[in-house]
Motif scaffolding. Structure first.
Motif, PDB file in Angstrom:
ATOM      1  N   GLN A  60      30.473  76.361  57.871  1.00 50.39           N
ATOM      2  CA  GLN A  60      30.284  77.795  58.091  1.00 50.39           C
ATOM      3  C   GLN A  60      31.322  78.387  59.048  1.00 50.39           C
ATOM      4  O   GLN A  60      31.756  79.516  58.864  1.00 50.39           O
ATOM      5  CB  GLN A  60      28.867  78.084  58.630  1.00 50.39           C
ATOM      6  N   TYR A  78      26.753  71.463  50.725  1.00 52.75           N
ATOM      7  CA  TYR A  78      26.105  72.216  51.797  1.00 52.75           C
ATOM      8  C   TYR A  78      24.604  72.317  51.556  1.00 52.75           C
ATOM      9  O   TYR A  78      23.809  72.282  52.494  1.00 52.75           O
ATOM     10  CB  TYR A  78      26.707  73.624  51.921  1.00 52.75           C
ATOM     11  N   VAL A 306      21.428  79.069  55.215  1.00 51.11           N
ATOM     12  CA  VAL A 306      21.339  78.308  56.472  1.00 51.11           C
ATOM     13  C   VAL A 306      19.895  78.088  56.879  1.00 51.11           C
ATOM     14  O   VAL A 306      19.584  77.145  57.581  1.00 51.11           O
ATOM     15  CB  VAL A 306      22.019  79.026  57.654  1.00 51.11           C
ATOM     16  N   TYR A 346      27.833  89.738  57.860  1.00 54.34           N
ATOM     17  CA  TYR A 346      28.490  89.114  56.711  1.00 54.34           C
ATOM     18  C   TYR A 346      29.283  90.118  55.899  1.00 54.34           C
ATOM     19  O   TYR A 346      29.538  89.924  54.716  1.00 54.34           O
ATOM     20  CB  TYR A 346      27.452  88.414  55.829  1.00 54.34           C
ATOM     21  N   ARG A 387      29.559  76.000  49.818  1.00 57.54           N
ATOM     22  CA  ARG A 387      29.681  76.904  50.972  1.00 57.54           C
ATOM     23  C   ARG A 387      28.302  77.435  51.343  1.00 57.54           C
ATOM     24  O   ARG A 387      27.443  77.597  50.481  1.00 57.54           O
ATOM     25  CB  ARG A 387      30.590  78.089  50.662  1.00 57.54           C
ATOM     26  N   PRO A 388      28.092  77.731  52.634  1.00 62.66           N
ATOM     27  CA  PRO A 388      26.802  78.284  53.053  1.00 62.66           C
ATOM     28  C   PRO A 388      26.524  79.637  52.401  1.00 62.66           C
ATOM     29  O   PRO A 388      27.456  80.403  52.125  1.00 62.66           O
ATOM     30  CB  PRO A 388      26.973  78.477  54.560  1.00 62.66           C
TER      31      PRO A 388
END
Ligand SMILES: Nc1nc2c(c(=O)[nH]1)N[C@H]1C(S)=C(S)[C@@H](COP(=O)(O)O)O[C@H]1N2
Ligand SMILES: [Mo]
Length: 403
Positions: A60, A78, A306, A346, A387-388
């Motif tokens: 991350q 992940y 997450v 984000y 990827r997260p």
């Protein structure tokens, strides 16, 4: 025979003077063997949470020296590390409670401090216990999306730094306790003649060590199985405690932050949305229709949050690598992705060239066979392997080469 000396202080009085009337503990479950066996399970859970936490953290927030060495495969990497991170942290909660109960009589050990080394040892245990409780409590609250700390402290950085401090204290603890741990692993029964074993067992009362450990194991197993269904499909039906039911959600995928929460309105996206691609030899400005007319690529990739939930989904859209080629962006360029979202955490995301050029990395237009919904990022969103979830940017407005 010697006459008793009337002036002599009775022995038990001496001991009272030396030791204040602290509680005494008689359960044999406060012994080294119980502490060692439960401590081992707790240590394994913490080690798993620490290692997977480090991997997830690097994925991350890649440090610059690692940013170009991160693997984009397996695509579920992940999903696996973060799922295991949350599961091992969850399992550690009952283990930590059992371990603290086993050893808490030591709080009342007398004298409290015997030497400088002893003082340092107790200090390291204070750090260890405080750190462990902090990590498990903040992790649990975060997985439930219950950010009680508000803006008091940033969760990610704090959880990450306290993890290092806690592991440091754990290493000190293991070093200091090595002899006790070695004794704890020795099964005293094996060293006694058979007759004495029976004798010892007959004198036992209360809960046996075996029952205590079994209860702890059942508690740890239950909370884990009852939550891990948020990332393991086959355990969904029994996952009654998981914060997320991954079967519920638009198009079969949960939504972490809705368009409404992100301040994205239907009007804003339908009006005259166009994707900008900047920084290459040709500047692109594409409507959704134009994007849909380009060659489409499909990929089955997970969204892995997450917070611990994850789900596989079928995506369709334009391969990011193709888009970059169209815009004349060189293969060695990293790309910045900007969302229509004004100021969320984000709203802007960086994709290293390894992700940009992965053939399964998409600017997705469709999810599970249907047009993206507004909550899932309509008109277009990013989906990239390994990827997260936080980096799978929704409502993309602009992509630009970082030069
Ligand atoms: N622009 C933007 N993209 C975003 C987010 C956001 O808040 N804003 N949330 C992220 C998070 S935390 C996750 S887990 C995924 C979830 O995608 P979904 O809502 O389609 O399931 O989107 C990511 N993309
Ligand atoms: Mo997320």
């Amino acid at each position: 025979m010697r006459k008793p000396n009337p002036k002599a202080i009775p022995k038990d009085l001496v001991s009272i003077l030396r030791r204040p009337p602290l509680p005494r503990f008689r359960s044999r479950l406060h012994d080294e063997r119980t502490a060692t066996l439960i401590g081992t399970a707790l240590g394994v859970a913490f080690a798993a949470a620490f290692v997977t936490g480090l991997i997830s953290h690097v994925l991350q927030h890649p440090p610059s020296w690692l940013a170009h060495h991160l693997p984009t495969r397996p695509s579920w990497g992940y999903r696996f590390t973060q799922g295991l991170h949350v599961a091992s942290g969850t399992a550690a909660i009952p283990l930590l409670l059992a371990k603290l109960w086993t050893v808490y009589p030591r709080l009342f050990a007398w004298p409290p401090l015997k030497s400088v080394a002893h003082a340092l040892e107790r200090l390291s245990i204070l750090v260890l216990v405080a750190g462990a409780i902090f990590e498990l409590v903040t992790g649990l609250l975060n997985s439930a999306q219950w950010y009680v700390w508000g803006n008091q402290f940033p969760f990610i950085q704090t959880h990450y730094r306290v993890a290092w401090i806690t592991v440091g204290a754990l290493v000190v603890h293991l070093g200091v306790k090595a002899p006790a741990i070695a004794r704890g692993y020795r099964n005293p029964k094996k060293e006694l003649p058979q007759a004495q074993v029976r004798d010892v067992e007959e004198r036992r009362d209360g809960v046996s060590r075996r029952a205590f450990i079994a209860t702890t194991a059942v508690a740890a197993g239950t909370v884990t199985v009852a939550t891990v269904g948020q990332s393991v499909d086959s355990l969904r039906p029994v996952s009654v405690l998981s914060p997320r039911d991954i079967g519920v959600g638009e198009l079969g995928v949960p939504v972490n932050r809705t368009a409404g929460q992100a301040g994205i309105t239907e009007a804003a996206v339908t009006a005259d949305w166009r994707l900008q691609v900047d920084g290459g030899t040709r500047q692109l400005s594409l409507s959704r229709q134009e994007l849909a007319a380009l060659p489409q690529t499909s990929a089955t990739l997970p969204i892995a949050c997450v917070e611990g939930w994850s789900v596989d989904a079928h995506w369709q859209g334009v391969r990011i690598s193709d888009l970059m080629d169209m815009a004349g962006i060189p293969h060695d360029a990293d790309v910045r992705v900007v969302s229509m979202e004004e100021n969320g955490a984000y709203a802007v995301m960086v994709m290293e060239r390894e992700y940009v050029r992965d053939p399964a990395a998409l600017l997705a237009l469709r999810l599970n066979g249907q047009t993206l919904t507004l909550d899932h990022g309509y008109p277009a969103r990013i989906i990239v392997p390994n990827r997260p979830g936080v980096l799978q940017t929704k409502w993309v407005r602009r992509m630009e080469a970082i030069v």
